[in-house]
Design a protein around this motif. Structure first.
Motif, mmCIF file in Angstrom:
data_model
loop_
_atom_site.group_PDB
_atom_site.id
_atom_site.type_symbol
_atom_site.label_atom_id
_atom_site.label_comp_id
_atom_site.label_asym_id
_atom_site.label_seq_id
_atom_site.Cartn_x
_atom_site.Cartn_y
_atom_site.Cartn_z
ATOM 1 N N UNK A 123 59.725 199.465 35.147
ATOM 2 C CA UNK A 123 59.219 198.287 34.454
ATOM 3 C C UNK A 123 59.986 198.087 33.154
ATOM 4 N N UNK A 124 61.248 197.763 33.283
ATOM 5 C CA UNK A 124 62.064 197.504 32.101
ATOM 6 C C UNK A 124 61.890 196.052 31.701
ATOM 7 N N UNK A 125 61.888 195.830 30.434
ATOM 8 C CA UNK A 125 61.743 194.473 29.926
ATOM 9 C C UNK A 125 63.133 193.948 29.570
ATOM 10 N N UNK A 126 63.867 193.548 30.591
ATOM 11 C CA UNK A 126 65.174 192.954 30.373
ATOM 12 C C UNK A 126 65.377 191.831 31.385
ATOM 13 N N UNK A 127 66.394 191.057 31.155
ATOM 14 C CA UNK A 127 66.632 189.873 31.980
ATOM 15 C C UNK A 127 66.865 190.232 33.448
ATOM 16 N N UNK A 128 67.621 191.300 33.694
ATOM 17 C CA UNK A 128 67.919 191.696 35.071
ATOM 18 C C UNK A 128 66.650 192.092 35.827
ATOM 19 N N UNK A 129 65.773 192.847 35.179
ATOM 20 C CA UNK A 129 64.523 193.264 35.830
ATOM 21 C C UNK A 129 63.627 192.067 36.108
ATOM 22 N N UNK A 130 63.596 191.141 35.162
ATOM 23 C CA UNK A 130 62.773 189.947 35.363
ATOM 24 C C UNK A 130 63.308 189.093 36.505
ATOM 25 N N UNK A 131 64.616 188.974 36.582
ATOM 26 C CA UNK A 131 65.203 188.189 37.670
ATOM 27 C C UNK A 131 64.907 188.827 39.018
ATOM 28 N N UNK A 132 64.956 190.149 39.074
ATOM 29 C CA UNK A 132 64.662 190.861 40.319
ATOM 30 C C UNK A 132 63.207 190.656 40.722
ATOM 31 N N UNK A 133 62.295 190.745 39.751
ATOM 32 C CA UNK A 133 60.870 190.538 40.036
ATOM 33 C C UNK A 133 60.627 189.118 40.528
ATOM 34 N N UNK A 134 61.261 188.153 39.887
ATOM 35 C CA UNK A 134 61.083 186.758 40.304
ATOM 36 C C UNK A 134 61.625 186.526 41.707
ATOM 37 N N UNK A 135 62.735 187.171 42.026
ATOM 38 C CA UNK A 135 63.293 187.056 43.379
ATOM 39 C C UNK A 135 62.323 187.644 44.402
ATOM 40 N N UNK A 136 61.708 188.763 44.052
ATOM 41 C CA UNK A 136 60.729 189.380 44.951
ATOM 42 C C UNK A 136 59.515 188.472 45.131
ATOM 43 N N UNK A 137 59.086 187.837 44.058
ATOM 44 C CA UNK A 137 57.938 186.919 44.164
ATOM 45 C C UNK A 137 58.304 185.693 44.985
ATOM 46 N N UNK A 138 59.504 185.169 44.801
ATOM 47 C CA UNK A 138 59.930 183.995 45.558
ATOM 48 C C UNK A 138 60.050 184.297 47.046
ATOM 49 N N UNK A 139 60.327 185.544 47.377
ATOM 50 C CA UNK A 139 60.477 185.936 48.779
ATOM 51 C C UNK A 139 59.136 186.021 49.497
ATOM 52 N N UNK A 140 58.064 186.031 48.752
ATOM 53 C CA UNK A 140 56.730 186.125 49.348
ATOM 54 C C UNK A 140 56.312 184.748 49.849
ATOM 55 N N UNK A 141 56.308 184.570 51.145
ATOM 56 C CA UNK A 141 56.020 183.266 51.736
ATOM 57 C C UNK A 141 54.662 183.199 52.427
ATOM 58 N N UNK A 142 53.993 184.328 52.571
ATOM 59 C CA UNK A 142 52.719 184.386 53.279
ATOM 60 C C UNK A 142 51.632 183.644 52.492
ATOM 61 N N UNK A 143 51.041 182.603 53.068
ATOM 62 C CA UNK A 143 50.005 181.845 52.363
ATOM 63 C C UNK A 143 48.781 182.693 52.002
ATOM 64 N N UNK A 144 48.535 183.754 52.746
ATOM 65 C CA UNK A 144 47.384 184.618 52.469
ATOM 66 C C UNK A 144 47.548 185.369 51.151
ATOM 67 N N UNK A 145 48.771 185.471 50.672
ATOM 68 C CA UNK A 145 49.051 186.194 49.434
ATOM 69 C C UNK A 145 49.180 185.279 48.220
ATOM 70 N N UNK A 146 48.784 184.034 48.380
ATOM 71 C CA UNK A 146 48.978 183.039 47.324
ATOM 72 C C UNK A 146 48.308 183.452 46.012
ATOM 73 N N UNK A 147 47.082 183.931 46.065
ATOM 74 C CA UNK A 147 46.353 184.294 44.847
ATOM 75 C C UNK A 147 47.038 185.437 44.114
ATOM 76 N N UNK A 148 47.455 186.456 44.853
ATOM 77 C CA UNK A 148 48.114 187.600 44.218
ATOM 78 C C UNK A 148 49.481 187.213 43.673
ATOM 79 N N UNK A 149 50.149 186.306 44.368
ATOM 80 C CA UNK A 149 51.442 185.828 43.881
ATOM 81 C C UNK A 149 51.251 185.046 42.582
ATOM 82 N N UNK A 150 50.189 184.251 42.511
ATOM 83 C CA UNK A 150 49.898 183.501 41.295
ATOM 84 C C UNK A 150 49.591 184.443 40.132
ATOM 85 N N UNK A 151 48.846 185.526 40.409
ATOM 86 C CA UNK A 151 48.541 186.508 39.364
ATOM 87 C C UNK A 151 49.820 187.156 38.853
ATOM 88 N N UNK A 152 50.705 187.513 39.771
ATOM 89 C CA UNK A 152 51.974 188.127 39.380
ATOM 90 C C UNK A 152 52.813 187.134 38.566
#
Length: 90
Positions: free
Chosen positions: A28-57
């Motif tokens: 959990x590093x607070x740098x631009x590269x880590x944030x970009x990686x996390x955002x890419x992981x969130x964008x890859x989540x396409x399952x509608x059932x996970x919408x609430x957890x994706x919104x929390x993240x």
């Protein structure tokens, strides 16, 4: 001979555990590269059932970005960790 081999394996495994724990803590590093990686992981989540957890993240990531801009790195790390936890619970 077998006892010696087993003892060596147990010793090696025990010494490796702190390294794995440290890697998890450092993820959990607070740098631009880590944030970009996390955002890419969130964008890859396409399952509608996970919408609430994706919104929390996503909300935690927004707070992490705000904290990083304010140079509050510990707060940023906390939000990054919360975002990772909410994504890992999926």
């Amino acid at each position: 001979m077998l006892k010696g081999t087993v003892a060596a394996i147990v010793l090696a495994a025990a010494s490796a555990l702190p390294v794995f724990a440290q890697d998890a803590m450092m993820s959990a590093k607070c740098d631009k590269a880590s944030m970009m990686k996390m955002e890419a992981n969130m964008d890859a989540m396409k399952d509608p059932a996970m919408k609430t957890k994706k919104e929390m993240a996503s909300k935690e990531m927004m707070m992490a970005k705000d904290s990083m801009k304010a140079n509050k790195m510990e707060e940023c790390k906390m939000h990054m960790e919360k975002a990772m936890k909410s994504m890992s619970n999926m």
